[in-house]
Design an enzyme around this catalytic site. Structure first.
Site, PDB file in Angstrom:
ATOM      1  N   HIS A  61       0.821  -1.221   0.000  1.00 45.99           N
ATOM      2  CA  HIS A  61       0.000   0.000   0.000  1.00 45.99           C
ATOM      3  C   HIS A  61       0.855   1.271   0.000  1.00 45.99           C
ATOM      4  O   HIS A  61       0.320   2.363  -0.183  1.00 45.99           O
ATOM      5  CB  HIS A  61      -0.955   0.000   1.203  1.00 45.99           C
ATOM      6  N   HIS A 114      -6.211  -5.003  11.368  1.00 46.74           N
ATOM      7  CA  HIS A 114      -5.305  -5.482  10.312  1.00 46.74           C
ATOM      8  C   HIS A 114      -3.910  -4.922  10.606  1.00 46.74           C
ATOM      9  O   HIS A 114      -2.924  -5.652  10.667  1.00 46.74           O
ATOM     10  CB  HIS A 114      -5.834  -5.030   8.963  1.00 46.74           C
TER      11      HIS A 114
HETATM   12 ZN   LIG Z   1      -2.490  -4.721   4.499  1.00 43.82          ZN
END
Ligand SMILES: [Zn+2]
Length: 255
Positions: A61, A114
């Site tokens: 990300h 997460h």
């Molecule tokens: Zn992730």
């Protein structure tokens, strides 16, 4: 005037998103999975990157932040709670705050679990939610850093958003999520319907994203952790929904 959202694949199974504020032309990449596909999407649309909104510190990300910043001089907005893990952040935000993209306002939500500092961005007026790895269609991200209580609280807050909300998540995991969901909630008509739709979409080579939050509220077991049906499945009737959420998450990990 609102935003236009461009959806495209990046890396092996990430989604890239460009959000274009029509009034001002400002354009944000949601996360920075891979510079090439983001650049190609910008060229195809004739847009220039002005902003990058980062949801969490995982490499898939953030990897393209330095390249995109060097090329476009984009402003990088990201989670205050992960500022020590992400290089090149210009603006730090957290849950309860807002961030502007031109004339469009995004509300920021904390969605720990997460990763501990994971945040999501909600375009309040347009009804777009960029949920990254906090909320998937029919699932949630793996609980790498957090604990079930705060993770459940985070997705429960997202569940309060309007049914018409369009959700754009970080990965195409819907088909495998559907298989697991059907194993724990087999009699759920909304889930059966969504699973059939997902099968048809994937067979046609089409993405299952974005998805409508209202449909996911009825079908995603992780958004139904306080439903007695899910508690009963795990023999946890009368328990704290966070315990049921934990059981569902653990079940998915070993499915
Ligand atoms: Zn992730």
């Amino acid at each position: 005037m609102g935003v236009i959202v461009d959806v495209f694949p990046a890396r092996s199974d990430n989604y890239g998103y460009l959000v274009h504020d029509v009034a001002t032309g400002r354009t944000a990449s949601i996360d920075a999975p891979e510079a090439g596909p983001i650049r190609d999407a910008l060229i195809a649309r004739g847009w220039t990157l002005t902003d990058i909104f980062i949801t969490h510190h995982h490499i898939d990300h953030v990897e393209a932040i330095p390249a995109l910043k060097a090329e476009f001089g984009a402003r990088v907005v990201g989670p205050r709670a992960e500022a020590d893990k992400i290089a090149d952040l210009d603006v730090l935000v957290g849950g309860g705050e807002t961030i502007e993209l031109g004339e469009t306002t995004f509300a920021v939500y904390d969605t720990p679990g997460h990763t501990l500092g994971h945040i999501v961005f909600h375009d309040v007026v347009g009804g777009h939610l960029f949920s990254a790895d906090a909320l998937f269609s029919l699932g949630v991200g793996r609980m790498f850093e957090g604990t079930p209580g705060p993770m459940w609280a985070g997705v429960k807050a997202l569940r309060e958003l309007p049914d018409e909300t369009l959700v754009y998540c970080g990965h195409e995991y819907t088909a495998s999520n559907a298989k697991f969901a059907l194993s724990v909630d087999p009699d759920n008509k909304a889930l059966q319907q969504r699973a059939a739709e997902v099968t048809a979409l994937r067979e046609a080579g089409r993405p299952t994203i974005p998805f409508r939050l209202g449909e996911d509220k009825a079908a995603n077991p992780f958004l139904r952790a306080d439903d007695p049906i899910l508690a009963a499945h795990y023999g946890l009737g009368g328990s704290d929904p966070a315990a049921v959420f934990a059981a569902i998450r653990k079940g998915k990990d070993t499915f």
